[in-house]
Design an enzyme around this catalytic site. Sequence first.
Site, PDB file in Angstrom:
ATOM      1  N   LYS A  86      38.490  23.047  -0.669  1.00 32.54           N
ATOM      2  CA  LYS A  86      39.424  23.898   0.471  1.00 32.54           C
ATOM      3  C   LYS A  86      39.719  25.110  -0.832  1.00 32.54           C
ATOM      4  CE  LYS A  86      42.967  22.340   4.088  1.00 32.54           C
ATOM      5  NZ  LYS A  86      44.471  21.890   4.620  1.00 32.54           N
TER       6      LYS A  86
HETATM    7  O1  G3P Z   1      46.164  22.024   7.223  1.00 36.77           O
HETATM    8  C1  G3P Z   1      47.061  23.565   6.926  1.00 36.77           C
HETATM    9  C2  G3P Z   1      47.937  22.689   7.479  1.00 36.77           C
HETATM   10  O2  G3P Z   1      48.877  21.420   6.954  1.00 36.77           O
HETATM   11  C3  G3P Z   1      49.686  23.748   7.379  1.00 36.77           C
HETATM   12  O3  G3P Z   1      49.968  23.360   9.300  1.00 36.77           O
HETATM   13  O4  G3P Z   1      52.411  23.279   9.408  1.00 36.77           O
HETATM   14  O5  G3P Z   1      52.584  22.974   7.180  1.00 36.77           O
HETATM   15  O6  G3P Z   1      51.511  25.363   9.052  1.00 36.77           O
HETATM   16  P1  G3P Z   1      51.607  23.661   8.312  1.00 36.77           P
END
Ligand code: G3P
Length: 220
Positions: A86
């Site tokens: 990533k």
């Molecule tokens: O894959 C990216 C994800 O983990 C981010 O999610 O909910 O932290 O915005 P969030």
Amino acid sequence: MKFFLDTADLAEVEEAASWGVVAGVTTNPTLYARIGGKLADFETHIGRICKLVDGPVSAEAVGEMRADIIEEGKRLSAIAPNVVVKVPTTIEGLAATKALAADGIDTNLTLCFSVPQAIMAARAGARYISPFVGRFDDISEDGLAQLADVVLAITNYDFGHKVEVIAASIRSAHHVTQSALMGADIATVPYSVLKNLIKHPLTDRGLESFAADWEKVVNA
Ligand code: G3P
């Protein structure tokens, strides 16, 4: 659309993998911190996830400069053949993506919030691009509309290598439904959301009435 599981939790990966729907896993520094992960154990932990799933496992390079991202990326990709690195969607991330792709290392360009970012990521050699839906909603923008634009823009062109769009920062069944309808290749979904996707009140009600009627048959 394929499902990836968005977690660093081994128990969640193991359980969801048993349902037969998990085609990969995505992790990030926050998800690893959430399970109490320690720096010294990080690579071993990613290796364990890689053994539990038959598909790509994204592990994030945390360096900001290209040299650091490239070095980290090479180390991470040596953990297992299914590791995807990533990389941040920045100038330094693009340069690192180009260098890693030249070495045959797949990357997932993370924190993508616009069509130009996505096209540049694909041109640089990204194997996966992750537009963040929920975080765009968080700033009172329309995360699904932004994802739809990215999906359309990426499918408009041949980048000379396979590029898949991962709907990321998914928070609800609605996000999943709309991602599928617009043709996103993959949705990476937290365990709690994935578990709820299979639930429907009419399924439960139907099962209850079948069970009640079967009791009548048994007792007839
Ligand atoms: O894959 C990216 C994800 O983990 C981010 O999610 O909910 O932290 O915005 P969030």
